[in-house]
Design a protein around this motif. Structure first.
Motif, mmCIF file in Angstrom:
data_model
loop_
_atom_site.group_PDB
_atom_site.id
_atom_site.type_symbol
_atom_site.label_atom_id
_atom_site.label_comp_id
_atom_site.label_asym_id
_atom_site.label_seq_id
_atom_site.Cartn_x
_atom_site.Cartn_y
_atom_site.Cartn_z
ATOM 1 N N ASP A 57 0.840 -1.199 0.000
ATOM 2 C CA ASP A 57 0.000 0.000 0.000
ATOM 3 C C ASP A 57 0.879 1.256 0.000
ATOM 4 O O ASP A 57 0.590 2.238 -0.709
ATOM 5 C CB ASP A 57 -0.909 -0.020 1.227
ATOM 6 N N ILE A 58 1.965 1.228 0.775
ATOM 7 C CA ILE A 58 2.915 2.351 0.805
ATOM 8 C C ILE A 58 3.509 2.573 -0.580
ATOM 9 O O ILE A 58 3.617 3.698 -1.074
ATOM 10 C CB ILE A 58 4.043 2.065 1.828
ATOM 11 N N LEU A 59 3.879 1.464 -1.232
ATOM 12 C CA LEU A 59 4.503 1.546 -2.553
ATOM 13 C C LEU A 59 3.512 2.010 -3.621
ATOM 14 O O LEU A 59 3.893 2.696 -4.569
ATOM 15 C CB LEU A 59 5.116 0.191 -2.927
ATOM 16 N N ALA A 90 9.528 7.064 1.594
ATOM 17 C CA ALA A 90 8.822 5.784 1.509
ATOM 18 C C ALA A 90 9.656 4.660 2.115
ATOM 19 O O ALA A 90 9.123 3.772 2.791
ATOM 20 C CB ALA A 90 8.475 5.471 0.059
ATOM 21 N N VAL A 91 10.965 4.688 1.873
ATOM 22 C CA VAL A 91 11.845 3.680 2.478
ATOM 23 C C VAL A 91 11.776 3.788 4.001
ATOM 24 O O VAL A 91 11.758 2.770 4.710
ATOM 25 C CB VAL A 91 13.293 3.851 1.976
ATOM 26 N N MET A 129 9.587 1.199 9.028
ATOM 27 C CA MET A 129 8.723 1.228 10.210
ATOM 28 C C MET A 129 7.705 0.090 10.229
ATOM 29 O O MET A 129 7.192 -0.272 11.276
ATOM 30 C CB MET A 129 7.975 2.567 10.285
ATOM 31 N N CYS A 130 7.412 -0.466 9.063
ATOM 32 C CA CYS A 130 6.381 -1.513 9.003
ATOM 33 C C CYS A 130 6.748 -2.754 9.813
ATOM 34 O O CYS A 130 5.883 -3.479 10.272
ATOM 35 C CB CYS A 130 6.140 -1.938 7.548
ATOM 36 N N GLY A 131 8.023 -2.977 9.995
ATOM 37 C CA GLY A 131 8.441 -4.172 10.738
ATOM 38 C C GLY A 131 8.599 -3.929 12.218
ATOM 39 O O GLY A 131 8.847 -4.842 12.991
ATOM 40 N N GLY A 132 8.465 -2.662 12.641
ATOM 41 C CA GLY A 132 8.662 -2.351 14.045
ATOM 42 C C GLY A 132 7.358 -2.213 14.796
ATOM 43 O O GLY A 132 6.272 -2.277 14.239
ATOM 44 N N THR A 133 7.473 -1.991 16.094
ATOM 45 C CA THR A 133 6.278 -1.841 16.934
ATOM 46 C C THR A 133 5.732 -0.426 16.838
ATOM 47 O O THR A 133 4.554 -0.189 17.036
ATOM 48 C CB THR A 133 6.613 -2.161 18.397
ATOM 49 N N ARG A 142 5.437 3.114 14.463
ATOM 50 C CA ARG A 142 5.399 3.459 13.048
ATOM 51 C C ARG A 142 4.930 4.882 12.845
ATOM 52 O O ARG A 142 3.947 5.298 13.421
ATOM 53 C CB ARG A 142 4.447 2.506 12.320
ATOM 54 N N ARG A 143 5.719 5.629 12.057
ATOM 55 C CA ARG A 143 5.290 6.964 11.660
ATOM 56 C C ARG A 143 4.967 6.922 10.185
ATOM 57 O O ARG A 143 5.634 6.253 9.403
ATOM 58 C CB ARG A 143 6.391 7.996 11.911
ATOM 59 N N ASN A 144 3.993 7.675 9.786
ATOM 60 C CA ASN A 144 3.542 7.602 8.394
ATOM 61 C C ASN A 144 4.164 8.749 7.607
ATOM 62 O O ASN A 144 3.807 9.900 7.738
ATOM 63 C CB ASN A 144 2.013 7.699 8.331
ATOM 64 N N TYR A 145 5.148 8.402 6.727
ATOM 65 C CA TYR A 145 5.823 9.418 5.931
ATOM 66 C C TYR A 145 5.173 9.625 4.565
ATOM 67 O O TYR A 145 5.534 10.547 3.856
ATOM 68 C CB TYR A 145 7.289 9.007 5.709
#
Length: 358
Positions: free
Chosen positions: A318-320, A341-342, A347-351, A353-356
């Protein structure tokens, strides 16, 4: 007679099998050319006479009959090569004549080579190498009196062994990890791998070709680099990910191309994870979704995504998808959009997450 594979054909050439006709076919032009050269070299070694070459796709039938029937001045059999024959382009009567020549020829050895067109959907194994129906008559004739060989495209393992053997032939020594890395960077293209091995061997003074040399001097394949980028991201190695992204920018790769390759990597991971959830291995996914070449890429994708859930991978996709839209319609610098985006993918793998991307 059974259809030979590459290793069996090598043995047949080495032992000097005396048969009136040979038929070699493959999807890989370099592989076909390489084996043809070896075979022709072996067949003409005793006579010192050059082979008569009748180029395809449609050979001159009159010249074929003349060459096959001519008596050599040396009292040996002539070698007649039908190079890159296209059975589908030759009319039925002429194909029948060529087939008849195989069993009737007395003064020559006939060699037929066919470069196959890769279908839209391929898979590994014998089923991937199939002559067109138009070649049935010729195939049957050569099988009865001669040797038929189906030269399957190499996989990563055999490509690695190829560059290691070729380096040794040049007088150099290829470190095994370095050879594997070269194949990952260049893909399974034997012609390119041969050229790269020659370059690397010369660069190290025909000593050891090590991993550092391969990383510094070998051709860079954007798909291989971006797959490595995705591995850094999924492993949470932010420094390595941004360092590699910077190298891709330095090499003047367009952000849109990098993003497209990155999306492809994540799609591969999502597909094999979905397949695994349905008890289907990566080989099945490879076959059913019509991938080409080797399934090694999907195997690596499954290993890379082992710690990610399907929902996490869907979120990455979805990010991509949002990134793709922005890259094609935003006034913001494309490199910055890709860097942000990178960051979000990391952040997707962490607990936390910030949305860039929004």
């Amino acid at each position: 007679m059974a259809i030979l594979d590459s290793s069996e054909l090598s043995r047949a050439i080495k032992t000097g099998r005396a048969v009136p006709a040979w038929l070699l076919y493959s999807y890989d032009e370099y592989l076909l050319s390489s084996f043809t050269s070896r075979l022709i070299g072996s067949l003409t070694q005793e006579t010192g006479e050059d082979a008569t070459i009748l180029p395809g796709p449609i050979p001159d039938i009159g010249k074929a009959v003349e060459a096959a029937g001519a008596i050599s001045l040396f009292g040996t059999k002539r070698v007649v090569l039908f190079s890159h024959l296209d059975p589908a382009a030759v009319n039925t009567a002429d194909l029948k004549l060529l087939a008849d020549l195989c069993s009737e020829v007395e003064n020559a050895v006939l060699v037929f080579t066919v470069l196959l067109k890769e279908p839209a959907k391929t898979w590994k194994g014998a089923a991937a190498l199939k002559l067109p129906a138009s070649a049935k008559t010729l195939l049957s004739a050569v099988e009865q009196c001669g040797i038929v060989a189906a030269l399957e495209k190499p996989n990563e393992g055999s490509a690695k062994q190829y560059v290691m053997r070729y380096a040794k032939k040049l007088g150099a020594e290829f470190d095994e990890n370095a050879a594997e890395t070269l194949v990952e960077r260049c893909g399974i293209d034997l012609l390119l791998l041969r050229a790269e091995t020659e370059k690397l061997a010369a660069a190290c003074g025909y000593g050891e070709i090590n991993l550092t040399l391969v990383q510094k001097m070998s051709t860079r394949n954007i798909e291989a680099d971006v797959f490595e980028l995705s591995r850094h991201i999924l492993s949470g190695r932010a420094d390595a990910a941004y360092r590699l992204l910077g190298e891709l920018f330095y090499l003047q790769n367009e952000p849109i191309m990098i993003a497209a390759a990155l999306t492809g990597s994540y799609l591969d991971m999502y597909r094999v994870k979905a397949g695994a959830a349905a008890s289907a291995g990566y080989g099945t996914v490879f076959k059913e979704l019509g991938y080409k070449g080797s399934d090694y890429r999907l195997k690596k994708s499954l290993e890379t995504a082992k710690n990610y859930s399907l929902s996490q991978l869907a979120e990455c996709l979805d990010i991509l998808a949002r990134l793709d839209k922005k890259l094609k319609g935003s006034a913001v610098d494309r490199k910055i959009l890709l860097e942000l985006a990178v960051g979000e993918l990391l952040m997707c793998g962490g607990t936390k997450r910030r949305n860039y991307a929004h």
